[in-house]
Design a protein around this motif. Sequence first.
Motif, PDB file in Angstrom:
ATOM      1  N   LYS A 110      -0.593   3.563  -8.563  1.00  0.00           N
ATOM      2  CA  LYS A 110      -1.830   4.324  -8.328  1.00  0.00           C
ATOM      3  C   LYS A 110      -1.577   5.767  -7.919  1.00  0.00           C
ATOM      4  O   LYS A 110      -2.176   6.690  -8.466  1.00  0.00           O
ATOM      5  CB  LYS A 110      -2.688   3.626  -7.277  1.00  0.00           C
ATOM      6  CG  LYS A 110      -4.016   4.370  -7.048  1.00  0.00           C
ATOM      7  CD  LYS A 110      -4.965   3.651  -6.120  1.00  0.00           C
ATOM      8  CE  LYS A 110      -5.380   2.333  -6.669  1.00  0.00           C
ATOM      9  NZ  LYS A 110      -6.225   2.469  -7.885  1.00  0.00           N
ATOM     10  N   LEU A 111      -0.698   5.986  -6.951  1.00  0.00           N
ATOM     11  CA  LEU A 111      -0.479   7.345  -6.441  1.00  0.00           C
ATOM     12  C   LEU A 111       0.039   8.249  -7.560  1.00  0.00           C
ATOM     13  O   LEU A 111      -0.488   9.348  -7.791  1.00  0.00           O
ATOM     14  CB  LEU A 111       0.504   7.304  -5.272  1.00  0.00           C
ATOM     15  CG  LEU A 111       0.840   8.654  -4.654  1.00  0.00           C
ATOM     16  CD1 LEU A 111      -0.401   9.317  -4.073  1.00  0.00           C
ATOM     17  CD2 LEU A 111       1.900   8.485  -3.564  1.00  0.00           C
ATOM     18  N   TRP A 112       1.061   7.782  -8.239  1.00  0.00           N
ATOM     19  CA  TRP A 112       1.674   8.573  -9.323  1.00  0.00           C
ATOM     20  C   TRP A 112       0.643   8.847 -10.419  1.00  0.00           C
ATOM     21  O   TRP A 112       0.478   9.992 -10.877  1.00  0.00           O
ATOM     22  CB  TRP A 112       2.875   7.791  -9.859  1.00  0.00           C
ATOM     23  CG  TRP A 112       3.659   8.462 -10.948  1.00  0.00           C
ATOM     24  CD1 TRP A 112       3.812   9.812 -11.148  1.00  0.00           C
ATOM     25  CD2 TRP A 112       4.396   7.816 -11.996  1.00  0.00           C
ATOM     26  NE1 TRP A 112       4.596  10.039 -12.247  1.00  0.00           N
ATOM     27  CE2 TRP A 112       4.974   8.833 -12.779  1.00  0.00           C
ATOM     28  CE3 TRP A 112       4.642   6.491 -12.324  1.00  0.00           C
ATOM     29  CZ2 TRP A 112       5.767   8.544 -13.896  1.00  0.00           C
ATOM     30  CZ3 TRP A 112       5.429   6.211 -13.429  1.00  0.00           C
ATOM     31  CH2 TRP A 112       5.981   7.230 -14.208  1.00  0.00           C
ATOM     32  N   GLY A 113      -0.059   7.819 -10.851  1.00  0.00           N
ATOM     33  CA  GLY A 113      -1.033   7.977 -11.929  1.00  0.00           C
ATOM     34  C   GLY A 113      -2.172   8.902 -11.555  1.00  0.00           C
ATOM     35  O   GLY A 113      -2.638   9.714 -12.370  1.00  0.00           O
ATOM     36  N   THR A 114      -2.628   8.807 -10.319  1.00  0.00           N
ATOM     37  CA  THR A 114      -3.704   9.691  -9.869  1.00  0.00           C
ATOM     38  C   THR A 114      -3.236  11.142  -9.898  1.00  0.00           C
ATOM     39  O   THR A 114      -3.976  12.049 -10.313  1.00  0.00           O
ATOM     40  CB  THR A 114      -4.166   9.291  -8.450  1.00  0.00           C
ATOM     41  OG1 THR A 114      -4.580   7.925  -8.469  1.00  0.00           O
ATOM     42  CG2 THR A 114      -5.317  10.163  -7.983  1.00  0.00           C
ATOM     43  N   GLN A 115      -1.991  11.357  -9.482  1.00  0.00           N
ATOM     44  CA  GLN A 115      -1.464  12.727  -9.483  1.00  0.00           C
ATOM     45  C   GLN A 115      -1.360  13.277 -10.904  1.00  0.00           C
ATOM     46  O   GLN A 115      -1.668  14.451 -11.148  1.00  0.00           O
ATOM     47  CB  GLN A 115      -0.099  12.759  -8.777  1.00  0.00           C
ATOM     48  CG  GLN A 115      -0.244  12.587  -7.265  1.00  0.00           C
ATOM     49  CD  GLN A 115       1.069  12.320  -6.559  1.00  0.00           C
ATOM     50  OE1 GLN A 115       2.069  11.925  -7.178  1.00  0.00           O
ATOM     51  NE2 GLN A 115       1.080  12.511  -5.254  1.00  0.00           N
ATOM     52  N   ILE A 116      -0.948  12.426 -11.857  1.00  0.00           N
ATOM     53  CA  ILE A 116      -0.865  12.890 -13.256  1.00  0.00           C
ATOM     54  C   ILE A 116      -2.260  13.255 -13.768  1.00  0.00           C
ATOM     55  O   ILE A 116      -2.458  14.297 -14.412  1.00  0.00           O
ATOM     56  CB  ILE A 116      -0.226  11.796 -14.148  1.00  0.00           C
ATOM     57  CG1 ILE A 116       1.236  11.579 -13.772  1.00  0.00           C
ATOM     58  CG2 ILE A 116      -0.337  12.186 -15.629  1.00  0.00           C
ATOM     59  CD1 ILE A 116       1.874  10.370 -14.463  1.00  0.00           C
ATOM     60  N   GLU A 166      -8.167   4.866  -3.207  1.00  0.00           N
ATOM     61  CA  GLU A 166      -7.901   4.145  -1.969  1.00  0.00           C
ATOM     62  C   GLU A 166      -7.426   5.156  -0.927  1.00  0.00           C
ATOM     63  O   GLU A 166      -7.443   6.362  -1.163  1.00  0.00           O
ATOM     64  CB  GLU A 166      -6.881   3.026  -2.204  1.00  0.00           C
ATOM     65  CG  GLU A 166      -7.460   1.906  -3.084  1.00  0.00           C
ATOM     66  CD  GLU A 166      -6.494   0.760  -3.268  1.00  0.00           C
ATOM     67  OE1 GLU A 166      -6.288   0.010  -2.302  1.00  0.00           O
ATOM     68  OE2 GLU A 166      -5.935   0.617  -4.369  1.00  0.00           O
ATOM     69  N   GLU A 167      -6.991   4.648   0.194  1.00  0.00           N
ATOM     70  CA  GLU A 167      -6.690   5.519   1.332  1.00  0.00           C
ATOM     71  C   GLU A 167      -5.675   6.601   0.984  1.00  0.00           C
ATOM     72  O   GLU A 167      -5.715   7.690   1.562  1.00  0.00           O
ATOM     73  CB  GLU A 167      -6.169   4.686   2.514  1.00  0.00           C
ATOM     74  CG  GLU A 167      -7.209   3.818   3.206  1.00  0.00           C
ATOM     75  CD  GLU A 167      -7.381   2.451   2.560  1.00  0.00           C
ATOM     76  OE1 GLU A 167      -6.892   2.229   1.431  1.00  0.00           O
ATOM     77  OE2 GLU A 167      -8.025   1.574   3.202  1.00  0.00           O
ATOM     78  N   HIS A 168      -4.743   6.324   0.096  1.00  0.00           N
ATOM     79  CA  HIS A 168      -3.684   7.282  -0.198  1.00  0.00           C
ATOM     80  C   HIS A 168      -4.011   8.208  -1.363  1.00  0.00           C
ATOM     81  O   HIS A 168      -3.175   9.067  -1.704  1.00  0.00           O
ATOM     82  CB  HIS A 168      -2.365   6.551  -0.458  1.00  0.00           C
ATOM     83  CG  HIS A 168      -2.405   5.540  -1.556  1.00  0.00           C
ATOM     84  ND1 HIS A 168      -3.463   4.683  -1.750  1.00  0.00           N
ATOM     85  CD2 HIS A 168      -1.499   5.239  -2.535  1.00  0.00           C
ATOM     86  CE1 HIS A 168      -3.208   3.899  -2.791  1.00  0.00           C
ATOM     87  NE2 HIS A 168      -2.032   4.227  -3.277  1.00  0.00           N
ATOM     88  N   THR A 169      -5.183   8.064  -1.985  1.00  0.00           N
ATOM     89  CA  THR A 169      -5.506   8.943  -3.118  1.00  0.00           C
ATOM     90  C   THR A 169      -6.853   9.649  -2.960  1.00  0.00           C
ATOM     91  O   THR A 169      -7.102  10.649  -3.638  1.00  0.00           O
ATOM     92  CB  THR A 169      -5.525   8.156  -4.447  1.00  0.00           C
ATOM     93  OG1 THR A 169      -6.447   7.060  -4.331  1.00  0.00           O
ATOM     94  CG2 THR A 169      -4.144   7.620  -4.793  1.00  0.00           C
ATOM     95  N   ILE A 170      -7.714   9.175  -2.095  1.00  0.00           N
ATOM     96  CA  ILE A 170      -9.074   9.722  -2.030  1.00  0.00           C
ATOM     97  C   ILE A 170      -9.075  11.188  -1.590  1.00  0.00           C
ATOM     98  O   ILE A 170      -9.879  11.985  -2.076  1.00  0.00           O
ATOM     99  CB  ILE A 170      -9.980   8.862  -1.110  1.00  0.00           C
ATOM    100  CG1 ILE A 170     -11.423   9.372  -1.151  1.00  0.00           C
ATOM    101  CG2 ILE A 170      -9.446   8.775   0.299  1.00  0.00           C
ATOM    102  CD1 ILE A 170     -12.412   8.483  -0.429  1.00  0.00           C
TER     103      ILE A 170
END
Lengths: 272, 77
Positions: A144-150, A172-176
């Motif tokens: 999730k984190l990597w994909g959100t950043q891309i 989620e908490e680490h991407t919002i």
Amino acid sequence: MHFIEPHIHIASRTTDDIERMARAGCLAVAEPAFWMGYDRTCVGSFRDYFRQLTEWEPKRTANYGLRHYAWIGMNSKEAENISLAREVIAILPEFLDRPNVLGIGEIGLNKCTKNEVTILAELIELGMQRGEQLLFHTPHLEHKLWGTQIILDLLRAEPRVTPSRVWIDHCEEHTIRQVREGGYWAGLTLYPTTKATPDRAVDMIEVYGPERILVTSSADWGPSDPMAVTALMQAMRRRGHPESLIRQIVYENPLQFMSQSRHFTPPEMMSS
Amino acid sequence: MQSPMSAAKLLDAEFLGIRCRLIDIAAALDRIDRAPSNAAGVDPRMLQIRRSLDIIASPAANRAEQLQLAFSLQNGQ
């Protein structure tokens, strides 16, 4: 209280679910095109699926007074088959003009492969050419984190993007935080085990405020709850949040976001 | 008696549930810390929770029993 369910896969749900949602106060649903649990083998399968989302499901929900909207796109999982994905992208315009379609979605990333990113960039380009709203699926769990950043990098590199017309889902908490700082709408998914619980969604609303947040069940063919938005409402009440705030989250925010689509009719103007 | 399943298979079956419950615990502790009039630092139940987290992180084979004891009254006290 009336609510709008902005992300649910009605094609994977029973009519009983639709009736229960209507009884609970749901006025409208939006259904993004997604991976149906198996890889389709030809563009014709997608054509029929898009017909289901734009012809049959609106009739099925209308029987219970629910307005049905759809998002049409090439999902990230099947985008790995790049030649099939391009065939699907070629037929998207004929469905994007249908009267219940809000925009292109859900598109995004799954395992963040080169093929997925290539197809995602082509879908964003199609959206920009047509002035469509965009709905992004962010990957599951460890991706999730990597994909959100891309996804955020792709959007930042595209000057034609209007962030307020973009919804980045399954935050989620680490991407919002990054999503909200970019000016995009952040989706919170009430999904057992792998996404957010109602209480954690309320936490994120408390921390980041109610603006530009959409809370959904994303109920589909797997373990999921089409009534999850009502669980969020209950969790907010239990903590003492006012009805006005609950209404903002479950009704006014979806209304505000979806109203940016040329095909959306506000509920007070609906006539089933 | 040992589980008929291997440790690897059990981990496959339990991993997502454990992950979910750990995030839930972290979120609940954040929620308490964030709340107004936070007296959690001096509440003995918070000490129980911290002790429990230490037990979970330990290599003991009877963590569940130790957790139950940590949350139990001793001699009626």
